[in-house]
Enzyme design. Sequence first.
Site, mmCIF file in Angstrom:
data_model
loop_
_atom_site.group_PDB
_atom_site.id
_atom_site.type_symbol
_atom_site.label_atom_id
_atom_site.label_comp_id
_atom_site.label_asym_id
_atom_site.label_seq_id
_atom_site.Cartn_x
_atom_site.Cartn_y
_atom_site.Cartn_z
ATOM 1 N NE ARG A 58 -39.686 -49.844 3.850
ATOM 2 C CZ ARG A 58 -38.679 -49.431 3.098
ATOM 3 N NH1 ARG A 58 -37.967 -50.295 2.413
ATOM 4 N NH2 ARG A 58 -38.365 -48.157 3.046
ATOM 5 C CG ASP A 103 -31.967 -49.507 -0.986
ATOM 6 O OD1 ASP A 103 -33.154 -49.241 -1.267
ATOM 7 O OD2 ASP A 103 -31.387 -49.045 0.019
ATOM 8 C CG ASP A 135 -34.397 -50.520 2.588
ATOM 9 O OD1 ASP A 135 -35.194 -50.289 1.657
ATOM 10 O OD2 ASP A 135 -33.355 -49.861 2.773
ATOM 11 N NE ARG A 182 -36.137 -48.870 6.529
ATOM 12 C CZ ARG A 182 -35.502 -47.865 5.987
ATOM 13 N NH1 ARG A 182 -34.826 -48.028 4.902
ATOM 14 N NH2 ARG A 182 -35.531 -46.682 6.519
#
Length: 183
Positions: free
Chosen positions: A99, A113, A111, A108
């Site tokens: 990444r 989160d 990712d 990317r």
Amino acid sequence: MNAKDDRTLTGGHMLSDHRVVLSLGSNLGDRLDNLQEAVDALFDAPGLTLRGLSRVYETAPWGGVEQDDFLNIIAVATTRLAPMTLLDRVLSIEESMRRERVIRWGPRTLDIDIVAYEGVTSNDPRLMLPHPRAHERAFVLAPWAEVDPEAVLEPHGRVVDLLAGLTDQVVTVRDDLALQLPS
């Protein structure tokens, strides 16, 4: 954030299980393989137990940067890991999958989160909880509503209601794509 919140964020292991919501996305390389590798890495190590995994969704990129569409999923889990310990795991997985953080909201390979961590709010710039823009993103809300139709994203409200208000964002279920659950 007060001192109590800071200890909650950083204290290695928590005393009880906390529900966490993780959003995963990829739009570079073999997107499905990237998501599978990330799910495997997240749940192969101790401290995180998978409770629900959404189907794969395809979504247009967010943020105005010209790029390919994303594949997105939500994983709901329980953990005794402190939020910052979980963040370190997430960042390590992203780094292992090459990444690169070059352009904000840019393309990317992966990712991940941390969208929500039960019982914890944080304004720490490294880890804001709940995620400050999750309530605006159908690519988070649609798969989350699938996994947990009763979910609430504090302080914004029920996930299904938030999703219903995002009529300008298209998310497409990719039933032709599937992830394997970790063993």
